[in-house]
Design a protein around this motif. Sequence first.
Motif, PDB file in Angstrom:
ATOM      1  N   GLY A 113      -1.563 -26.170  45.033  1.00  0.00           N
ATOM      2  CA  GLY A 113      -0.629 -25.254  44.085  1.00  0.00           C
ATOM      3  C   GLY A 113      -1.532 -24.356  43.259  1.00  0.00           C
ATOM      4  O   GLY A 113      -0.706 -23.829  42.527  1.00  0.00           O
ATOM      5  N   ARG A 114      -2.831 -24.451  43.423  1.00  0.00           N
ATOM      6  CA  ARG A 114      -3.385 -23.217  42.817  1.00  0.00           C
ATOM      7  C   ARG A 114      -3.179 -22.054  43.254  1.00  0.00           C
ATOM      8  O   ARG A 114      -3.261 -21.789  44.542  1.00  0.00           O
ATOM      9  CB  ARG A 114      -4.903 -23.757  42.919  1.00  0.00           C
ATOM     10  CG  ARG A 114      -5.548 -24.238  41.468  1.00  0.00           C
ATOM     11  CD  ARG A 114      -7.234 -24.416  41.874  1.00  0.00           C
ATOM     12  NE  ARG A 114      -7.441 -24.516  43.003  1.00  0.00           N
ATOM     13  CZ  ARG A 114      -8.514 -24.179  43.617  1.00  0.00           C
ATOM     14  NH1 ARG A 114      -9.550 -23.495  42.872  1.00  0.00           N
ATOM     15  NH2 ARG A 114      -8.770 -24.444  44.822  1.00  0.00           N
ATOM     16  N   VAL A 115      -3.051 -21.049  42.329  1.00  0.00           N
ATOM     17  CA  VAL A 115      -2.763 -19.765  42.926  1.00  0.00           C
ATOM     18  C   VAL A 115      -4.018 -18.758  43.050  1.00  0.00           C
ATOM     19  O   VAL A 115      -4.786 -18.555  41.974  1.00  0.00           O
ATOM     20  CB  VAL A 115      -1.840 -19.108  41.853  1.00  0.00           C
ATOM     21  CG1 VAL A 115      -1.477 -17.683  42.611  1.00  0.00           C
ATOM     22  CG2 VAL A 115      -0.387 -19.882  42.086  1.00  0.00           C
ATOM     23  N   LEU A 116      -4.157 -18.031  44.309  1.00  0.00           N
ATOM     24  CA  LEU A 116      -5.286 -17.610  44.391  1.00  0.00           C
ATOM     25  C   LEU A 116      -4.871 -16.159  44.905  1.00  0.00           C
ATOM     26  O   LEU A 116      -3.915 -16.041  45.678  1.00  0.00           O
ATOM     27  CB  LEU A 116      -6.353 -18.286  45.350  1.00  0.00           C
ATOM     28  CG  LEU A 116      -7.206 -19.368  44.960  1.00  0.00           C
ATOM     29  CD1 LEU A 116      -7.977 -19.850  46.247  1.00  0.00           C
ATOM     30  CD2 LEU A 116      -8.248 -18.990  43.934  1.00  0.00           C
ATOM     31  N   LEU A 117      -5.827 -15.030  44.781  1.00  0.00           N
ATOM     32  CA  LEU A 117      -5.658 -13.911  45.293  1.00  0.00           C
ATOM     33  C   LEU A 117      -7.139 -13.637  46.170  1.00  0.00           C
ATOM     34  O   LEU A 117      -7.973 -13.747  45.702  1.00  0.00           O
ATOM     35  CB  LEU A 117      -5.606 -12.583  44.314  1.00  0.00           C
ATOM     36  CG  LEU A 117      -5.872 -11.244  45.102  1.00  0.00           C
ATOM     37  CD1 LEU A 117      -4.418 -11.116  45.558  1.00  0.00           C
ATOM     38  CD2 LEU A 117      -5.669 -10.080  43.955  1.00  0.00           C
ATOM     39  N   GLU A 118      -6.805 -13.663  47.609  1.00  0.00           N
ATOM     40  CA  GLU A 118      -8.024 -13.650  48.416  1.00  0.00           C
ATOM     41  C   GLU A 118      -7.857 -12.280  49.087  1.00  0.00           C
ATOM     42  O   GLU A 118      -6.986 -11.816  49.889  1.00  0.00           O
ATOM     43  CB  GLU A 118      -7.681 -14.730  49.477  1.00  0.00           C
ATOM     44  CG  GLU A 118      -7.924 -15.879  48.693  1.00  0.00           C
ATOM     45  CD  GLU A 118      -8.253 -16.960  49.920  1.00  0.00           C
ATOM     46  OE1 GLU A 118      -9.411 -16.809  50.246  1.00  0.00           O
ATOM     47  OE2 GLU A 118      -7.497 -17.809  49.976  1.00  0.00           O
ATOM     48  N   THR A 119      -8.844 -11.495  49.150  1.00  0.00           N
ATOM     49  CA  THR A 119      -9.003 -10.308  49.663  1.00  0.00           C
ATOM     50  C   THR A 119     -10.191 -10.093  50.677  1.00  0.00           C
ATOM     51  O   THR A 119     -11.302 -10.329  50.373  1.00  0.00           O
ATOM     52  CB  THR A 119      -9.149  -9.100  48.641  1.00  0.00           C
ATOM     53  OG1 THR A 119      -8.388  -9.227  47.598  1.00  0.00           O
ATOM     54  CG2 THR A 119      -9.211  -7.771  49.213  1.00  0.00           C
ATOM     55  N   TYR A 120      -9.667  -9.488  52.042  1.00  0.00           N
ATOM     56  CA  TYR A 120     -10.544  -9.414  53.002  1.00  0.00           C
ATOM     57  C   TYR A 120     -10.891  -7.732  52.900  1.00  0.00           C
ATOM     58  O   TYR A 120      -9.793  -7.080  53.196  1.00  0.00           O
ATOM     59  CB  TYR A 120     -10.194  -9.859  54.421  1.00  0.00           C
ATOM     60  CG  TYR A 120     -10.946  -9.117  55.416  1.00  0.00           C
ATOM     61  CD1 TYR A 120     -12.051  -9.531  55.915  1.00  0.00           C
ATOM     62  CD2 TYR A 120     -10.428  -8.291  56.170  1.00  0.00           C
ATOM     63  CE1 TYR A 120     -12.975  -8.937  56.666  1.00  0.00           C
ATOM     64  CE2 TYR A 120     -10.863  -7.742  57.232  1.00  0.00           C
ATOM     65  CZ  TYR A 120     -12.311  -8.214  57.553  1.00  0.00           C
ATOM     66  OH  TYR A 120     -13.275  -7.720  58.498  1.00  0.00           O
ATOM     67  N   CYS A 121     -11.998  -7.322  52.488  1.00  0.00           N
ATOM     68  CA  CYS A 121     -12.257  -5.814  52.940  1.00  0.00           C
ATOM     69  C   CYS A 121     -12.569  -5.489  54.090  1.00  0.00           C
ATOM     70  O   CYS A 121     -13.249  -5.911  55.001  1.00  0.00           O
ATOM     71  CB  CYS A 121     -13.486  -5.543  51.799  1.00  0.00           C
ATOM     72  SG  CYS A 121     -13.068  -6.044  50.050  1.00  0.00           S
ATOM     73  N   LEU A 122     -11.657  -4.418  54.637  1.00  0.00           N
ATOM     74  CA  LEU A 122     -11.756  -3.964  55.927  1.00  0.00           C
ATOM     75  C   LEU A 122     -13.010  -3.333  56.344  1.00  0.00           C
ATOM     76  O   LEU A 122     -13.377  -3.302  57.526  1.00  0.00           O
ATOM     77  CB  LEU A 122     -10.701  -2.768  55.943  1.00  0.00           C
ATOM     78  CG  LEU A 122      -9.204  -3.342  55.669  1.00  0.00           C
ATOM     79  CD1 LEU A 122      -8.320  -1.959  55.809  1.00  0.00           C
ATOM     80  CD2 LEU A 122      -8.943  -4.341  56.504  1.00  0.00           C
ATOM     81  N   ASP A 123     -13.920  -2.757  55.189  1.00  0.00           N
ATOM     82  CA  ASP A 123     -15.304  -2.496  55.413  1.00  0.00           C
ATOM     83  C   ASP A 123     -15.942  -3.118  54.431  1.00  0.00           C
ATOM     84  O   ASP A 123     -15.670  -3.024  53.244  1.00  0.00           O
ATOM     85  CB  ASP A 123     -15.573  -1.208  55.613  1.00  0.00           C
ATOM     86  CG  ASP A 123     -14.727  -0.395  56.731  1.00  0.00           C
ATOM     87  OD1 ASP A 123     -15.032  -1.022  57.807  1.00  0.00           O
ATOM     88  OD2 ASP A 123     -13.650   0.140  56.430  1.00  0.00           O
ATOM     89  N   TRP A 124     -17.226  -3.623  54.766  1.00  0.00           N
ATOM     90  CA  TRP A 124     -18.066  -4.289  53.669  1.00  0.00           C
ATOM     91  C   TRP A 124     -19.296  -3.548  53.441  1.00  0.00           C
ATOM     92  O   TRP A 124     -20.240  -3.935  54.288  1.00  0.00           O
ATOM     93  CB  TRP A 124     -18.140  -5.854  54.051  1.00  0.00           C
ATOM     94  CG  TRP A 124     -18.619  -6.644  52.987  1.00  0.00           C
ATOM     95  CD1 TRP A 124     -20.144  -7.087  52.863  1.00  0.00           C
ATOM     96  CD2 TRP A 124     -18.324  -7.122  51.835  1.00  0.00           C
ATOM     97  NE1 TRP A 124     -20.233  -7.818  51.791  1.00  0.00           N
ATOM     98  CE2 TRP A 124     -19.152  -7.801  50.984  1.00  0.00           C
ATOM     99  CE3 TRP A 124     -17.201  -6.707  51.051  1.00  0.00           C
ATOM    100  CZ2 TRP A 124     -19.216  -8.245  49.721  1.00  0.00           C
ATOM    101  CZ3 TRP A 124     -16.791  -7.444  49.820  1.00  0.00           C
ATOM    102  CH2 TRP A 124     -17.668  -8.065  49.173  1.00  0.00           C
ATOM    103  N   PRO A 125     -19.412  -2.982  52.277  1.00  0.00           N
ATOM    104  CA  PRO A 125     -20.626  -2.000  52.228  1.00  0.00           C
ATOM    105  C   PRO A 125     -22.010  -2.824  51.462  1.00  0.00           C
ATOM    106  O   PRO A 125     -22.732  -2.237  51.285  1.00  0.00           O
ATOM    107  CB  PRO A 125     -20.264  -0.895  51.233  1.00  0.00           C
ATOM    108  CG  PRO A 125     -19.182  -1.443  50.635  1.00  0.00           C
ATOM    109  CD  PRO A 125     -18.587  -2.511  51.272  1.00  0.00           C
ATOM    110  N   LEU A 126     -21.841  -3.995  50.956  1.00  0.00           N
ATOM    111  CA  LEU A 126     -22.580  -4.841  50.411  1.00  0.00           C
ATOM    112  C   LEU A 126     -23.296  -5.878  51.241  1.00  0.00           C
ATOM    113  O   LEU A 126     -22.932  -6.036  52.403  1.00  0.00           O
ATOM    114  CB  LEU A 126     -22.036  -5.428  49.111  1.00  0.00           C
ATOM    115  CG  LEU A 126     -21.103  -4.447  48.432  1.00  0.00           C
ATOM    116  CD1 LEU A 126     -20.320  -5.225  47.202  1.00  0.00           C
ATOM    117  CD2 LEU A 126     -21.941  -3.454  47.559  1.00  0.00           C
ATOM    118  N   ALA A 127     -24.421  -6.614  50.657  1.00  0.00           N
ATOM    119  CA  ALA A 127     -24.841  -7.731  51.246  1.00  0.00           C
ATOM    120  C   ALA A 127     -23.782  -8.873  51.450  1.00  0.00           C
ATOM    121  O   ALA A 127     -22.953  -8.860  50.460  1.00  0.00           O
ATOM    122  CB  ALA A 127     -25.933  -8.423  50.491  1.00  0.00           C
ATOM    123  N   PRO A 128     -23.817  -9.771  52.176  1.00  0.00           N
ATOM    124  CA  PRO A 128     -22.834 -10.714  52.445  1.00  0.00           C
ATOM    125  C   PRO A 128     -22.364 -11.475  51.085  1.00  0.00           C
ATOM    126  O   PRO A 128     -21.133 -11.431  51.032  1.00  0.00           O
ATOM    127  CB  PRO A 128     -23.169 -11.457  53.614  1.00  0.00           C
ATOM    128  CG  PRO A 128     -24.271 -10.917  54.309  1.00  0.00           C
ATOM    129  CD  PRO A 128     -25.045  -9.897  53.205  1.00  0.00           C
TER     130      PRO A 128
END
Length: 318
Positions: free
Chosen positions: A256-271
């Motif tokens: 029941g913990r609420v999270l906002l999880e975002t997948y970035c369509l393009d990732w410009p940084l180190a992993p």
Amino acid sequence: MRVFRGFHHPGIAPACALTVGNFDGVHRGHQAMLALLNNEARHRGVPSCVLTFEPHPRDFFAERAGTPDKAPARIATLRDKLSELERCGIEQAVVLRFDERFAAQAPEAFVRDVLVDGLHARYVLVGDDFRFGARRAGDYTMLDAAGAQHGFDVARMQSYEVHGLRVSSSAVRVALAAGDMARAAALLGRPYSISGHVVHGRKLGRELGYRTLNLRFGHPRPAAGGIFVVRVHGLHRSPLPGVASLGVRPTIENEGRVLLETYCLDWPLAPDEGYGRCVRVELLHKLHDERHYGSLEALKAGIARDEADARTWFRHAS
Ligand SMILES: Cc1cc2nc3c(=O)[nH]c(=O)nc-3n(C[C@H](O)[C@H](O)[C@H](O)COP(=O)(O)O)c2cc1C
Ligand SMILES: Nc1ncnc2c1ncn2[C@@H]1O[C@H](COP(=O)(O)OP(=O)(O)O)[C@@H](O)[C@H]1O
């Protein structure tokens, strides 16, 4: 903006122009009120101050009655509320713990102990439905009389309307519950967004091929929920388009913990460069509610469809 937890701090301003309220969402009605407050503060040569409560009084009463679900869903976390208040030019915010003792306070005691002795208010601005003290017994008329006695001015602000409708936190909650992000943005005067530090999750994202930036939403019942087209600010020099899930992730856990999880369509940084960064995620458009997928394979395929829908949305938006 200086933030104080409670008012027993040597640094608290010796005088202020004050408003009191929950300010969930800091919507356009709140913003109009805060602008008026700043103006009054400037004229009087004192800092503007917002007094707010944590938990939300209605969370407290619902919890005490054993019906936590009766409390309104939460638009913004305390962090986001404070950053919006700061953006509106407020100079001091005081967060008071709303507990049994505070709730039992008679209206006269609230005026004397909190407004006068605690915050040294010279001017108090309230909304048209403001009530205070035990059993909500105190109202505007009473506050006005107390002001004359203690030497502070009192003013009341009428409802703020957009297209003839009163802007209120409940109206924002209705829009968010319906997934109507355009309406929510119109009421808020900005896209609905959630911010926070990127925390570590279960490291399942990398196995699925969809790494996600995880932010905690510090309230069990967010006013919005589901899968959204988003934009992430604060990671890169330009905002990053993405697709995100806000909720409890029914496919993989039931804590029941609420999270906002975002997948970035393009990732410009180190992993792993996202961890620990403070980001703000704008929820632009809702795709659908969270789903309980039967397997991780099905979840992965679902996320792939969401990704494709988000890419299409951005193509049409630009
Ligand atoms: C676009 C998107 C849609 C998602 N949809 C769902 C969903 O419908 N149901 C669900 O349980 N989890 C959903 N998730 C959350 C995934 O379960 C989660 O991101 C994944 O398990 C990775 O977890 P981790 O960050 O802890 O490693 C979604 C995530 C994304 C990025
Ligand atoms: N496209 C991407 N979108 C979001 N985060 C990404 C992406 N690519 C790499 N990352 C990084 O991966 C991390 C998340 O990896 P993940 O396997 O989902 O672990 P966790 O369980 O900690 O969320 C993020 O914090 C970020 O630093």
